[in-house]
Design a protein around this motif. Structure first.
Motif, mmCIF file in Angstrom:
data_model
loop_
_atom_site.group_PDB
_atom_site.id
_atom_site.type_symbol
_atom_site.label_atom_id
_atom_site.label_comp_id
_atom_site.label_asym_id
_atom_site.label_seq_id
_atom_site.Cartn_x
_atom_site.Cartn_y
_atom_site.Cartn_z
ATOM 1 N N GLU A 1 3.509 -5.540 -1.819
ATOM 2 C CA GLU A 1 4.478 -4.994 -0.852
ATOM 3 C C GLU A 1 4.556 -3.464 -0.979
ATOM 4 O O GLU A 1 4.535 -2.744 0.019
ATOM 5 C CB GLU A 1 5.854 -5.629 -1.085
ATOM 6 C CG GLU A 1 6.871 -5.217 -0.045
ATOM 7 C CD GLU A 1 8.156 -6.007 -0.151
ATOM 8 O OE1 GLU A 1 8.105 -7.250 -0.047
ATOM 9 O OE2 GLU A 1 9.216 -5.376 -0.328
ATOM 10 N N ASN A 2 4.615 -2.986 -2.226
ATOM 11 C CA ASN A 2 4.676 -1.532 -2.429
ATOM 12 C C ASN A 2 3.439 -0.838 -1.869
ATOM 13 O O ASN A 2 3.523 0.211 -1.244
ATOM 14 C CB ASN A 2 4.815 -1.210 -3.922
ATOM 15 C CG ASN A 2 6.217 -1.518 -4.418
ATOM 16 O OD1 ASN A 2 7.176 -1.497 -3.646
ATOM 17 N ND2 ASN A 2 6.344 -1.834 -5.697
ATOM 18 N N LEU B 1 3.542 -0.856 1.992
ATOM 19 C CA LEU B 1 4.517 0.112 2.510
ATOM 20 C C LEU B 1 3.982 1.532 2.326
ATOM 21 O O LEU B 1 4.218 2.408 3.163
ATOM 22 C CB LEU B 1 5.877 -0.081 1.834
ATOM 23 C CG LEU B 1 6.582 -1.401 2.216
ATOM 24 C CD1 LEU B 1 7.859 -1.586 1.405
ATOM 25 C CD2 LEU B 1 6.888 -1.472 3.722
ATOM 26 N N ASP C 1 1.906 -3.681 9.282
ATOM 27 C CA ASP C 1 2.414 -3.211 7.995
ATOM 28 C C ASP C 1 3.885 -2.812 8.092
ATOM 29 O O ASP C 1 4.280 -1.729 7.661
ATOM 30 C CB ASP C 1 1.570 -2.029 7.467
ATOM 31 C CG ASP C 1 0.245 -2.471 6.862
ATOM 32 O OD1 ASP C 1 0.084 -3.678 6.557
ATOM 33 O OD2 ASP C 1 -0.632 -1.610 6.679
ATOM 34 N N ASN C 2 4.702 -3.658 8.690
ATOM 35 C CA ASN C 2 6.153 -3.447 8.657
ATOM 36 C C ASN C 2 6.729 -4.571 7.799
ATOM 37 O O ASN C 2 6.105 -5.622 7.654
ATOM 38 C CB ASN C 2 6.743 -3.452 10.065
ATOM 39 C CG ASN C 2 6.448 -4.762 10.765
ATOM 40 O OD1 ASN C 2 7.086 -5.780 10.502
ATOM 41 N ND2 ASN C 2 5.433 -4.769 11.633
ATOM 42 N N ILE C 3 7.906 -4.333 7.243
ATOM 43 C CA ILE C 3 8.402 -5.248 6.205
ATOM 44 C C ILE C 3 8.525 -6.702 6.705
ATOM 45 O O ILE C 3 8.197 -7.654 5.984
ATOM 46 C CB ILE C 3 9.725 -4.721 5.563
ATOM 47 C CG1 ILE C 3 10.082 -5.517 4.308
ATOM 48 C CG2 ILE C 3 10.862 -4.675 6.546
ATOM 49 C CD1 ILE C 3 9.099 -5.345 3.180
ATOM 50 N N GLU C 4 8.926 -6.858 7.960
ATOM 51 C CA GLU C 4 9.106 -8.222 8.483
ATOM 52 C C GLU C 4 7.757 -8.954 8.553
ATOM 53 O O GLU C 4 7.620 -10.098 8.089
ATOM 54 C CB GLU C 4 9.724 -8.128 9.885
ATOM 55 C CG GLU C 4 10.276 -9.432 10.393
ATOM 56 C CD GLU C 4 10.591 -9.325 11.882
ATOM 57 O OE1 GLU C 4 10.421 -10.327 12.585
ATOM 58 O OE2 GLU C 4 10.985 -8.217 12.328
ATOM 59 N N ILE D 1 4.988 -8.082 6.995
ATOM 60 C CA ILE D 1 4.415 -8.183 5.642
ATOM 61 C C ILE D 1 4.908 -9.467 4.970
ATOM 62 O O ILE D 1 4.141 -10.240 4.413
ATOM 63 C CB ILE D 1 4.799 -6.950 4.791
ATOM 64 C CG1 ILE D 1 4.025 -5.709 5.267
ATOM 65 C CG2 ILE D 1 4.553 -7.197 3.310
ATOM 66 C CD1 ILE D 1 4.493 -4.389 4.654
ATOM 67 N N ARG D 2 6.209 -9.732 5.081
ATOM 68 C CA ARG D 2 6.764 -10.923 4.397
ATOM 69 C C ARG D 2 6.240 -12.194 5.058
ATOM 70 O O ARG D 2 5.986 -13.196 4.388
ATOM 71 C CB ARG D 2 8.288 -10.865 4.392
ATOM 72 C CG ARG D 2 8.743 -9.644 3.577
ATOM 73 C CD ARG D 2 9.983 -9.886 2.763
ATOM 74 N NE ARG D 2 10.136 -8.791 1.805
ATOM 75 C CZ ARG D 2 11.246 -8.074 1.645
ATOM 76 N NH1 ARG D 2 12.318 -8.350 2.367
ATOM 77 N NH2 ARG D 2 11.302 -7.116 0.741
#
Ligand code: ADP
Ligand code: C5P
Ligand code: MG
Length: 193
Positions: free
Chosen positions: A121-122, A125, A137-140, A142-143
């Motif tokens: 994740e790091n 980002l 490559d946005n947090i939503e 990515i998860r």
């Protein structure tokens, strides 16, 4: 034509597949084919298929196998093949593995980059903040890609582990440490031929 020498390079999003493949190309003369790159390229086309691919990638889901296998087959056909192919990010589902290995070539070995989700994740980002930023490559997303990885991609890795072809690399270290392990694996494989 003889079947090409193929290595599958697997691991979660951000585990370092592309980074290490690039260095392997430079050092060992492999051809590097990233399934994700081929899909992003096809997705740029203003066609029904292009639009569909872009939607699926934005959602972090897996594109139907026949599409990805066709793109890889064409790329293999068009590429010079001095030392073999590193097929990166493929197969990500059991049916992709079957379709490719029955129709194109059986992979010689599978390299699996084992990396914690926190580290991946790091890194993603970090990529998102730079010039290589991608739509997914946005947090939503990515998860969601992590969930797809656990539910759909890891069973493929496990099946290769069971059949004795999977080589696991600890991919949590820094770039040089991970690559040192990877290059040694290829040197050792060359010696044992
Ligand atoms: P993948 O192809 O597996 O999704 P990448 O090779 O594109 O992963 O790497 C994702 C991001 O992490 C890139 O920005 C890359 O520069 C960085 N990266 C790759 N390997 C490492 C590492 N060992 N340590 C720190 N950052 C890394
Ligand atoms: O490997 P990469 O991170 O470039 O893959 C990006 C996206 O491409 C994946 O999240 C997925 O949507 C798609 N993909 C796929 N099937 C593959 C490889 C990638 O659908 N075998
Ligand atoms: Mg990649």
């Amino acid at each position: 034509m003889a079947a090409p020498t193929v290595f599958f390079v697997l691991g979660g999003p951000g585990s370092g597949k592309g980074t290490n493949c690039q260095r392997l190309v430079e050092e060992f003369g492999f051809s590097h084919l990233s399934a994700g790159d081929l899909l992003r390229e096809e997705g740029k086309k203003d066609t029904e298929l292009g639009l569909k691919i872009t939607e699926i990638l934005k959602a972090g889901q897996i594109v139907p196998s026949e599409v990805t296998v066709a793109l890889l087959t064409n790329a293999i056909r068009d590429a010079p093949n001095p030392a073999g192919f590193l097929i990166d990010g493929f197969p990500r589902k059991a049916d992709q593995a079957l379709m490719f290995e029955e129709g194109v070539a059986k992979a010689k070995s599978i390299l699996y980059f084992d990396c914690s989700e926190e580290t991946m994740e790091n890194r993603l980002l970090g990529r998102a903040a730079g010039a290589a930023a991608r739509d997914d490559d946005n947090i939503e997303t990515i998860r969601r890609r992590f969930r797809v990885n656990v539910e759909q991609c890891m069973p493929v890795v496990e099946s290769y582990r069971k059949d004795g072809r999977c080589i696991t690399v600890d991919a949590n270290g820094d770039k040089d440490a991970v690559y040192a392990t990877v290059r040694q694996l290829f040197i050792d494989m060359g010696k044992s031929q």
